[in-house]
Design a protein around this motif. Structure first.
Motif, mmCIF file in Angstrom:
data_model
loop_
_atom_site.group_PDB
_atom_site.id
_atom_site.type_symbol
_atom_site.label_atom_id
_atom_site.label_comp_id
_atom_site.label_asym_id
_atom_site.label_seq_id
_atom_site.Cartn_x
_atom_site.Cartn_y
_atom_site.Cartn_z
ATOM 1 N N ASP A 1 0.853 -1.174 0.000
ATOM 2 C CA ASP A 1 0.000 0.000 0.000
ATOM 3 C C ASP A 1 0.902 1.240 0.000
ATOM 4 O O ASP A 1 1.202 1.810 1.037
ATOM 5 C CB ASP A 1 -0.882 -0.029 1.249
ATOM 6 C CG ASP A 1 -2.030 0.937 1.180
ATOM 7 O OD1 ASP A 1 -2.210 1.597 0.142
ATOM 8 O OD2 ASP A 1 -2.765 1.039 2.175
ATOM 9 N N ARG B 1 0.251 15.746 -3.001
ATOM 10 C CA ARG B 1 0.432 14.324 -3.300
ATOM 11 C C ARG B 1 0.657 14.252 -4.804
ATOM 12 O O ARG B 1 -0.192 14.655 -5.592
ATOM 13 C CB ARG B 1 -0.796 13.505 -2.910
ATOM 14 C CG ARG B 1 -0.547 11.990 -3.115
ATOM 15 C CD ARG B 1 -1.719 11.139 -2.715
ATOM 16 N NE ARG B 1 -2.771 11.353 -3.705
ATOM 17 C CZ ARG B 1 -4.068 11.320 -3.449
ATOM 18 N NH1 ARG B 1 -4.498 11.107 -2.239
ATOM 19 N NH2 ARG B 1 -4.942 11.505 -4.396
ATOM 20 N N GLN C 1 2.907 4.627 0.088
ATOM 21 C CA GLN C 1 2.833 5.997 0.615
ATOM 22 C C GLN C 1 1.494 6.372 1.219
ATOM 23 O O GLN C 1 1.005 7.473 0.997
ATOM 24 C CB GLN C 1 3.161 7.010 -0.496
ATOM 25 C CG GLN C 1 4.610 7.198 -0.776
ATOM 26 C CD GLN C 1 5.186 6.073 -1.602
ATOM 27 O OE1 GLN C 1 5.569 5.071 -1.047
ATOM 28 N NE2 GLN C 1 5.257 6.223 -2.900
ATOM 29 N N LYS C 2 0.891 5.518 1.983
ATOM 30 C CA LYS C 2 -0.450 5.769 2.506
ATOM 31 C C LYS C 2 -0.483 6.945 3.488
ATOM 32 O O LYS C 2 -1.354 7.781 3.404
ATOM 33 C CB LYS C 2 -0.992 4.493 3.171
ATOM 34 C CG LYS C 2 -2.431 4.567 3.560
ATOM 35 C CD LYS C 2 -3.316 4.517 2.350
ATOM 36 C CE LYS C 2 -4.762 4.406 2.774
ATOM 37 N NZ LYS C 2 -5.663 4.287 1.697
ATOM 38 N N ALA C 3 0.424 7.007 4.436
ATOM 39 C CA ALA C 3 0.325 8.033 5.474
ATOM 40 C C ALA C 3 1.678 8.607 5.865
ATOM 41 O O ALA C 3 1.932 8.875 7.021
ATOM 42 C CB ALA C 3 -0.374 7.450 6.696
ATOM 43 N N GLY D 1 1.524 9.156 -5.993
ATOM 44 C CA GLY D 1 0.971 8.903 -4.667
ATOM 45 C C GLY D 1 1.875 9.320 -3.529
ATOM 46 O O GLY D 1 1.527 9.127 -2.368
#
Length: 135
Positions: free
Chosen positions: A73, A120, A75-77, A124
């Motif tokens: 997943d 962003r 670069q989610k947070a 991403g």
């Protein structure tokens, strides 16, 4: 000792790292593909995805890779913070990262910085571009 961001992508690592190297002025971009790994490593041999990439800008290293297909997943947070010497340089970098990306916080003067913005990019990756300032 130091921290070095390590970004993960889903098949766009080479394109992203080439753009970042050009944008930030890195001259040492290295891209190693899964297909280059030794047979005994058991990695996806036919894959053109990036197993490891790295570049250096101003003494800091940015590293990255593509997840094997269907895993991860990206670069989610997490945000990568990049400091620039002046507001004009920061705005130019911010605008280039914003192309095909999403604005999180418009670039401009804040109470803590003469230039700060969050974006962003199209890959991403979350970026915080800032001019060091005094609070």
């Amino acid at each position: 000792m130091s921290f070095s961001p390590y970004l993960h992508f889903q098949g766009t690592c080479a394109e992203a790292m080439r753009m970042y190297a050009d944008l930030f002025g890195a001259t040492d971009l290295t891209l190693i593909r899964y297909s280059e790994a030794p047979e005994e490593a058991g990695l996806p041999k036919g894959s053109d995805r990036i197993m490891h990439a790295h570049m250096t800008v101003g003494g800091s290293t940015l590293m990255a890779s593509d997840f094997p297909e269907g895993i991860g997943d990206p670069q989610k947070a997490v945000s990568v913070s990049f400091s620039v010497p002046d507001a004009a340089t920061g705005e130019a970098i911010y605008e280039r990262l914003l192309k095909e990306g999403d604005e999180i916080m418009a670039y401009g003067e804040t109470f803590w910085s003469p230039g700060f913005g969050m974006v962003r990019d199209k890959f991403g990756t979350h970026w915080m571009i800032s001019v060091p300032g005094e609070m």
